[in-house]
Design an enzyme around this catalytic site. Structure first.
Site, PDB file in Angstrom:
ATOM      1  N   THR A  48      11.239 -10.101  75.423  1.00 48.14           N
ATOM      2  CA  THR A  48      12.028 -11.187  75.997  1.00 48.14           C
ATOM      3  C   THR A  48      11.142 -12.297  76.563  1.00 48.14           C
ATOM      4  OG1 THR A  48      12.236  -9.798  77.946  1.00 48.14           O
ATOM      5  CG2 THR A  48      14.127  -9.934  76.510  1.00 48.14           C
ATOM      6  N   HIS A  53       2.661  -9.528  81.532  1.00 44.89           N
ATOM      7  CA  HIS A  53       2.067  -9.787  82.834  1.00 44.89           C
ATOM      8  C   HIS A  53       1.603  -8.458  83.406  1.00 44.89           C
ATOM      9  CE1 HIS A  53       5.827  -8.350  84.594  1.00 44.89           C
ATOM     10  NE2 HIS A  53       6.479  -9.201  83.835  1.00 44.89           N
ATOM     11  N   HIS A  56       3.351  -5.163  83.152  1.00 46.64           N
ATOM     12  CA  HIS A  56       3.441  -4.412  81.895  1.00 46.64           C
ATOM     13  C   HIS A  56       2.230  -3.539  81.660  1.00 46.64           C
ATOM     14  CE1 HIS A  56       5.962  -8.034  80.718  1.00 46.64           C
ATOM     15  NE2 HIS A  56       6.764  -7.038  80.462  1.00 46.64           N
ATOM     16  N   LYS A  90      19.074  -2.975  85.433  1.00 47.59           N
ATOM     17  CA  LYS A  90      19.562  -4.340  85.531  1.00 47.59           C
ATOM     18  C   LYS A  90      20.940  -4.327  86.174  1.00 47.59           C
ATOM     19  CE  LYS A  90      16.140  -6.152  83.207  1.00 47.59           C
ATOM     20  NZ  LYS A  90      15.408  -4.895  83.042  1.00 47.59           N
ATOM     21  N   ARG A  94      21.866  -9.161  80.256  1.00 45.71           N
ATOM     22  CA  ARG A  94      20.853 -10.173  80.037  1.00 45.71           C
ATOM     23  C   ARG A  94      21.275 -11.065  78.888  1.00 45.71           C
ATOM     24  NH1 ARG A  94      15.461  -6.867  79.726  1.00 45.71           N
ATOM     25  NH2 ARG A  94      16.739  -5.501  78.479  1.00 45.71           N
ATOM     26  N   GLN A 179      18.073   3.247  71.282  1.00 44.92           N
ATOM     27  CA  GLN A 179      16.705   3.621  71.646  1.00 44.92           C
ATOM     28  C   GLN A 179      16.415   5.054  71.198  1.00 44.92           C
ATOM     29  OE1 GLN A 179      15.257   2.382  75.447  1.00 44.92           O
ATOM     30  NE2 GLN A 179      13.652   3.934  75.480  1.00 44.92           N
ATOM     31  N   ASP A 200      12.372   3.813  84.687  1.00 49.80           N
ATOM     32  CA  ASP A 200      13.759   3.456  84.385  1.00 49.80           C
ATOM     33  C   ASP A 200      14.156   3.850  82.965  1.00 49.80           C
ATOM     34  OD1 ASP A 200      12.012   1.663  83.275  1.00 49.80           O
ATOM     35  OD2 ASP A 200      13.216  -0.111  83.705  1.00 49.80           O
ATOM     36  N   LYS A 235       7.560  -5.040  95.229  1.00 51.10           N
ATOM     37  CA  LYS A 235       7.245  -5.042  93.820  1.00 51.10           C
ATOM     38  C   LYS A 235       5.804  -5.478  93.579  1.00 51.10           C
ATOM     39  CE  LYS A 235      10.860  -6.638  91.783  1.00 51.10           C
ATOM     40  NZ  LYS A 235      11.624  -7.813  91.359  1.00 51.10           N
ATOM     41  N   LYS A 238       3.767  -9.505  91.358  1.00 49.92           N
ATOM     42  CA  LYS A 238       4.287 -10.852  91.540  1.00 49.92           C
ATOM     43  C   LYS A 238       3.475 -11.517  92.632  1.00 49.92           C
ATOM     44  CE  LYS A 238       7.721 -10.150  88.797  1.00 49.92           C
ATOM     45  NZ  LYS A 238       8.686 -10.788  87.994  1.00 49.92           N
ATOM     46  N   THR A 239       3.292 -12.799  92.488  1.00 47.06           N
ATOM     47  CA  THR A 239       2.576 -13.516  93.518  1.00 47.06           C
ATOM     48  C   THR A 239       3.097 -14.938  93.567  1.00 47.06           C
ATOM     49  OG1 THR A 239       0.403 -14.098  94.328  1.00 47.06           O
ATOM     50  CG2 THR A 239       0.724 -14.196  91.962  1.00 47.06           C
TER      51      THR A 239
END
Length: 433
Positions: A48, A53, A56, A90, A94, A179, A200, A235, A238-239
């Site tokens: 997606t 990042h 992953h 989620k 999405r 899946q 998840d 989390k 992230k920054t």
RNA sequence: GGUAGGGUACCGAAGUGGUCAACCGGGGCAGACUGUAAAUCUGCUAGCUAUGCUUUCAGUGGUUCGAAUCCACUCCCUACCA
């Protein structure tokens, strides 16, 4: 990438020692299979976005270790399933993506995975589940696959239950079937016996293991990785500007290094285990360094993680650029390490802080400090720059800028260079050309 | 298809005709203290050629001196019923 020298250790033990394993369908069985010669495993990636990042990276590093031990990775991009959207984790559906975008993203992702995995012929492979999912015939699928799934059971899955309140369409509800089908298909066509994924994914993985067993009468294995959180429970990855990307166009090598350099003390051991390939005894030793020495461990983490993603040379440059600005944690090499960061020449004088060039003409035209902050990418807008100055966070070299109307003049530069800072950590070198 | 309740800034969530660029919490940014850490305290968190102006409260149109707030229609979400 390190050369896979005859590893006697079981891949599973490495993964466990380094903290990669969370849940497992059959750990003993998995261990035996992994020590019985090369095995094929797969991990799914969601196409997606067009870049990975650091969020992953955990599965990627696990794949790297498995490949290192002689096993064969399949990186599956969910081109077919992305057209549905995995409901796991989620709270809402999405957006469904177009085929073209998914294909572009898959290509970009493979390029990035190539820095961590060996995609040479006969080694790792990349597959797109759209290749088999879009050929499925509804009636056949419902009869052959759908008949093996129990609705009450699916409804009891955590990922579905949390959506029962807010709503879930049949489209998303069907996701686990597809899946699972992937796993079955890869097992049948490519002798793939393992699936790994994030926490998840547990429900989907287990479903795939069962489906494969029922359709092929063969035991396959699944395991999940822990959810990576910072020690404060928030989390990871992230920054400031959002995620920390592997794509240098979005996150510069310098910033990538800085991300790792600035992690919490409490996370150092864990992160060294996950995101470097240093031996675990060294990892534990570095991670338990106290007081200021822990900063050396963070430099090593920064260098190692950056070297994996962007190469040794780039990582050294980033390390030197940062250390020159903020100071070296261990300039004399007192702390022992096997990391190639040792090779860095702490006395050299390269200038690798991200640099922005401005022309003399810009100055003559009257370049204001606000415009400069925006131009350098340190502020999102003039208003943002104004806030920064008002808050006292803007510096030209070591002088705090208090006047938002300040006009940049040649006197600000020394040898054509001035360092513009937004806060303590964000800085850009401004070069007059 | 019917009935009811919703869609507010990065997220969550107030606001139900003016004092609203919009309470509060989270997140983020900055300052102080530090070790480029954590914790803590403080300030900020739409844009601009800025004591003012412009664009924001799902979309479009309307009522009004004035709307995120009222009306109409449209789109989307949720619950119950069919």
């Amino acid at each position: 990438m390190t050369t896979p020298s005859t590893p006697a250790v079981n891949a599973l033990d490495i993964l466990r020692d380094r903290g990669f394993l969370y849940q497992n369908t059959n750990e003993e069985g998995m261990r035996q299979r992994l020590s019985g010669g090369p095995a094929t495993f797969y991990v799914g990636f969601d196409p997606t976005g067009n870049s990975l990042h650091v969020g992953h990276l955990l599965p990627v590093m696990a794949m790297r270790w498995l490949q290192h031990c002689g096993h064969k990775p399949i990186a599956l991009v969910g081109g077919g399933t992305a057209m549905i959207g995995d409901p796991s984790g989620k709270t809402e559906a999405r957006p469904i993506m177009s085929v073209d975008i998914i294909d572009d993203n898959a290509r970009a992702i493979q390029g990035q995975l190539g820095r961590f995995l060996d995609f040479a012929p006969g080694k790792a492979t990349m597959v797109n589940n759209a290749d088999w999912l879009r050929d499925l015939r509804l009636i056949d699928f419902l009869r052959d696959i759908g008949s093996l799934f129990s609705v009450p059971r699916m409804l009891s899955a955590e990922s579905v239950r949390m959506r029962l309140e807010t709503g879930i369409s049949f489209l998303e509800f069907s996701y686990p079937l597809l899946q699972s089908f992937d796993f079955y298909y890869l097992c049948k066509e490519r002798q793939c016996q393992f699936q790994f994924g994030g926490q998840d994914q547990w429900g989907n993985i287990v479903a795939g293991v069962e489906l494969t067993r029922r359709l092929l009468g063969q035991e396959v294995f699944g395991a999940t990785f822990p959810l990576l959180l910072k020690s404060d429970g928030t989390k990871f990855g992230k920054t400031a500007g959002g995620a920390v990307w592997l794509d240098t166009a979005r996150t510069s090598v310098f910033d990538y290094y800085q991300f790792w350099r600035n992690v919490d003390d409490a996370d150092v051991t864990k992160l060294l285990g996950f995101f470097t390939t240093l031996p675990m005894d060294e990892v534990r030793r570095l991670g338990s360094l106290s007081a200021p020495a822990i900063n050396r461990a963070k430099e090593i983490l920064g260098y190692e993680a950056t070297a994996l993603a962007h190469g040794h040379d780039e990582a050294i440059k980033a390390f030197l650029a940062a250390a020159r600005e903020f100071g070296f944690a261990d300039p004399d090499g007192q702390i022992e390490t096997s990391s190639r960061i040792r090779e860095a020449d702490c006395t050299s004088a390269s200038e690798d802080i991200p640099t922005v060039e401005i022309s003399a003409a810009d100055l003559t035209a009257g370049l204001g400090i606000l415009a400069l902050l925006v131009k350098a990418g340190l502020c999102a807008s003039n208003s943002d720059a104004r806030r920064l100055i008002k808050g006292g966070g803007c510096y030209l070299d070591d002088d705090r800028v208090g006047d938002e109307k300040l006009v940049i003049s040649p006197e600000h530069f020394h040898a054509g260079i001035v360092t513009l800072r937004a806060g303590k950590k964000a800085r850009k070198r401004i070069k007059l050309v």
